[in-house]
Design a protein around this motif. Sequence first.
Motif, mmCIF file in Angstrom:
data_model
loop_
_atom_site.group_PDB
_atom_site.id
_atom_site.type_symbol
_atom_site.label_atom_id
_atom_site.label_comp_id
_atom_site.label_asym_id
_atom_site.label_seq_id
_atom_site.Cartn_x
_atom_site.Cartn_y
_atom_site.Cartn_z
ATOM 1 N N HIS A 103 -48.486 -58.181 -58.499
ATOM 2 C CA HIS A 103 -47.785 -56.912 -58.265
ATOM 3 C C HIS A 103 -48.430 -56.100 -57.144
ATOM 4 C CE1 HIS A 103 -44.499 -56.976 -61.131
ATOM 5 N NE2 HIS A 103 -45.282 -57.815 -61.797
ATOM 6 N N PHE A 133 -46.805 -57.491 -54.189
ATOM 7 C CA PHE A 133 -45.451 -56.938 -54.043
ATOM 8 C C PHE A 133 -45.520 -55.526 -53.466
ATOM 9 C CE2 PHE A 133 -43.864 -59.484 -58.005
ATOM 10 C CZ PHE A 133 -43.766 -60.635 -57.247
ATOM 11 N N ALA A 134 -46.492 -54.735 -53.941
ATOM 12 C CA ALA A 134 -46.641 -53.362 -53.458
ATOM 13 C C ALA A 134 -46.984 -53.335 -51.975
ATOM 14 C CB ALA A 134 -47.724 -52.635 -54.268
ATOM 15 N N SER A 140 -43.977 -54.060 -49.863
ATOM 16 C CA SER A 140 -42.796 -53.206 -50.034
ATOM 17 C C SER A 140 -42.535 -52.380 -48.784
ATOM 18 C CB SER A 140 -42.997 -52.271 -51.235
ATOM 19 O OG SER A 140 -41.856 -51.476 -51.406
ATOM 20 N N GLN A 178 -44.073 -48.382 -57.539
ATOM 21 C CA GLN A 178 -43.625 -49.148 -58.701
ATOM 22 C C GLN A 178 -44.572 -50.315 -58.985
ATOM 23 O OE1 GLN A 178 -39.803 -51.055 -58.332
ATOM 24 N NE2 GLN A 178 -39.738 -51.598 -60.486
ATOM 25 N N HIS A 179 -44.830 -51.113 -57.970
ATOM 26 C CA HIS A 179 -45.651 -52.301 -58.191
ATOM 27 C C HIS A 179 -47.133 -51.968 -58.361
ATOM 28 C CE1 HIS A 179 -42.359 -55.051 -57.994
ATOM 29 N NE2 HIS A 179 -41.952 -54.487 -56.869
ATOM 30 N N THR A 180 -47.605 -50.923 -57.710
ATOM 31 C CA THR A 180 -48.976 -50.479 -57.953
ATOM 32 C C THR A 180 -49.098 -49.969 -59.388
ATOM 33 O OG1 THR A 180 -49.307 -49.925 -55.620
ATOM 34 C CG2 THR A 180 -50.816 -48.912 -57.204
ATOM 35 N N HIS A 204 -47.380 -51.046 -61.894
ATOM 36 C CA HIS A 204 -47.445 -52.256 -62.732
ATOM 37 C C HIS A 204 -48.869 -52.799 -62.771
ATOM 38 C CE1 HIS A 204 -42.911 -53.186 -61.841
ATOM 39 N NE2 HIS A 204 -43.058 -52.261 -62.779
ATOM 40 N N TRP A 228 -43.809 -46.975 -65.610
ATOM 41 C CA TRP A 228 -43.919 -48.214 -64.842
ATOM 42 C C TRP A 228 -43.692 -49.444 -65.715
ATOM 43 C CZ3 TRP A 228 -43.093 -46.381 -60.487
ATOM 44 C CH2 TRP A 228 -43.763 -45.280 -59.976
#
Length: 146
Positions: A43, A46-47, A50, A58-60, A62, A79
């Motif tokens: 994640h 993903f962050a 982004s 969002q991914h941070t 997570h 989250w």
Amino acid sequence: MRIVVISLAALALILAPYSTRSSAAPMSPLDQAKAELNTAKTHAGFAAASDSLNGVYQHTGHAVNCLVGPTERRFDKKWGNVCEGQGNGALKDLKTAGAKGAAALKISEDAAKLGVNVLGMKDLAAAQTGAKKLGGMLDDALKAIK
């Protein structure tokens, strides 16, 4: 057709005792931490990739939730818990693992702090850079597990 249905039903009854996970050995705290760190690292990646600040957040979020676990004050329900079922939070699981997780615990604690800081950043490029650093720290934590 009737024979096939009866045969399948009989097979299901025969195999039923072997299809549950109750006989599987539970994961150790160290294995739980590894799973959570891997999910958090994914994640963080993903962050970092982004193209919006909301995506980075969002991914941070997570990743931070995977690190701190649902019972810790830094866990933010908005989250979600992408590590649900993997353990109790990497930090808690690493503490439980004792000496084998000690080096990874220190790195993971610093990573959680960084993740919280990223969630407060207002500049996309800075947040992406922070998320990338978070991913690197999580990779280091995984490598530090004995």
